[in-house]
Design an enzyme around this catalytic site. Sequence first.
Site, PDB file in Angstrom:
ATOM      1  N   GLU A 258       4.284   4.635   4.475  1.00  0.00           N
ATOM      2  CA  GLU A 258       3.509   3.396   4.610  1.00  0.00           C
ATOM      3  C   GLU A 258       2.721   3.171   3.322  1.00  0.00           C
ATOM      4  O   GLU A 258       2.261   4.129   2.690  1.00  0.00           O
ATOM      5  CB  GLU A 258       2.545   3.543   5.795  1.00  0.00           C
ATOM      6  CG  GLU A 258       1.560   2.397   5.971  1.00  0.00           C
ATOM      7  CD  GLU A 258       0.438   2.739   6.938  1.00  0.00           C
ATOM      8  OE1 GLU A 258      -0.132   1.818   7.529  1.00  0.00           O
ATOM      9  OE2 GLU A 258       0.125   3.943   7.103  1.00  0.00           O
ATOM     10  N   LYS A 318       4.796  -2.614  12.295  1.00  0.00           N
ATOM     11  CA  LYS A 318       3.785  -1.813  12.979  1.00  0.00           C
ATOM     12  C   LYS A 318       3.317  -2.499  14.258  1.00  0.00           C
ATOM     13  O   LYS A 318       2.929  -3.666  14.243  1.00  0.00           O
ATOM     14  CB  LYS A 318       2.594  -1.566  12.051  1.00  0.00           C
ATOM     15  CG  LYS A 318       1.532  -0.623  12.617  1.00  0.00           C
ATOM     16  CD  LYS A 318       0.420  -0.371  11.607  1.00  0.00           C
ATOM     17  CE  LYS A 318      -0.591   0.629  12.142  1.00  0.00           C
ATOM     18  NZ  LYS A 318      -1.675   0.891  11.167  1.00  0.00           N
ATOM     19  N   CYS A 369       2.064   5.066  10.956  1.00  0.00           N
ATOM     20  CA  CYS A 369       0.721   5.620  11.057  1.00  0.00           C
ATOM     21  C   CYS A 369       0.284   5.831  12.510  1.00  0.00           C
ATOM     22  O   CYS A 369       0.906   6.584  13.243  1.00  0.00           O
ATOM     23  CB  CYS A 369      -0.258   4.733  10.301  1.00  0.00           C
ATOM     24  SG  CYS A 369      -1.828   5.588   9.894  1.00  0.00           S
TER      25      CYS A 369
END
Length: 522
Positions: A258, A318, A369
Amino acid sequence: MVQRLLLAAVGGALLTASFEPVAIAWLLPFGVACYALATRDLAVRRAGLVGLVFGIVFYFSHISWMRASIGPDAWLALASVEALFYGLLGLAVPLLRRLPAWPLWLAAAWTTMETVRSGWPFSGMPWGRLAFAAIDTPAAPAVAYAGMTGLSFLLALAGFCLARLAEALLTRERRRVWAAVAVGVLAALVTPAVVPYDVAESGTTTVAVVQGDVPGPGNDILWDHRGVTRNHVDATVGLAADVAAGRAPRPDFVLWPENSTAVDPFERGAVNAGIREAVAAVQVPVVVGGIVDDGPDHVLNQGVVWDPVTGPGDRYTKHHPVPYGEYIPFRDIWDPKFGQLALISRDMKSGTRTQPLRVAGVRVGDAICFDVAYDDVMPPQVRDGAELLTVQTSNASFIFTHQIEQQFAITRLRAIEAGRWLAVASTNGQTGVIASDGTVVASAQPRTTAVLVEEVGLSTALTPAMRLGPWPSRLFTLLTLAALVSGAVTYRRGREFDGPAQDVPAVEPPAPSPTPSEAPVV
């Protein structure tokens, strides 16, 4: 009451110590038991207060990394909200304790509380779920059978059975029964360690995981974001040279983290040219982690499959952007222009994709994440056919904290839960390759430039946890609601009969005999 509050504080501290970085996991059931003992025989409001103290001690210490990395204001706000959930659970304890086998119902309520706070408010905060402390313990393999939610339930049940056993020992009441129950719950937790769920592999692929490092202080991805991209380009070009010289095996694809590009990689310029240079050098697809423009008011945090022939293709977006970190909730009502919030000029949109990415002929389930901590990201992709899992993460903001260790522990549990190999690419945090049993096959030192090239297994088989899907959460929610209704009725009836009984005599007592001074004169 002071002793109750102190016991709750001790319980919260014990629970914190069961997670990274202390990671003394056997303290977990004792911390949960302290919660039950501290709220024992209290009225609703007092039980809620005691539960809140437990939550404050636990959550403020568990995410203390946020104070130094993001800021004290964000730490105070988030930890306060999350601590409230333990107080709300405390309000329910007096109702649930009126029921037979109350450890079962309280464990279901604890698990439901974790599910709710993991998704609300906004996108919630899953950090601190009991299951996340189980890595490197005999209980970890149970996650392949029961999932994260089921494992949390079993751990909560173990703690509450321990509390019930302690109460029985103190009152000399049914000690053998509760000792047997506690042993049974522990057996359910550790049996999968003896009989782990083995997922058959259908093939292999070779993946190269790149950790490019972050220039400057190391904790600010924007300090030199073009330098971050350049580091990943150079590492990938260096990998291509090693492959050509026979010093490294040829990968089937390359994984970047990321924020390996902090500007839109599709816009012409140095970033776009760097990606093309890396892909052309290595001659296999590269999964780039980049921030992509989506109009004047929004951005997307994406993993983009960049093919050496066809260019950019499949993308994962995401699912869970961080509120007040990557977007401002209700910006049309309140648009802050101060502190760190002023830097969020555009809101990050949430992704909804549950289909795996197609990368070099492999179906890859991706997460970015914090997505790895949510149950609605990787498990649906596995059920939709993902053969391999990847996590693209930055973690630069947390590089000097223990957040990276906590996230890596969650990631390893995801590999066990899904029965899949998993590759993690971080800009400078904890990069590694994890086997389907949670074993770390290869890892890179934080704050270094490294390339890990590993052959990993592929699988299409589903663990019991993947087959169960969201049903454990639904089941525990229904059990909790039913128990609360039943407990409320029992609690109300019990309150009506609490207090001293006022017996009315059936017959009038006889009059007292006269004293000598009152005797009649004869």
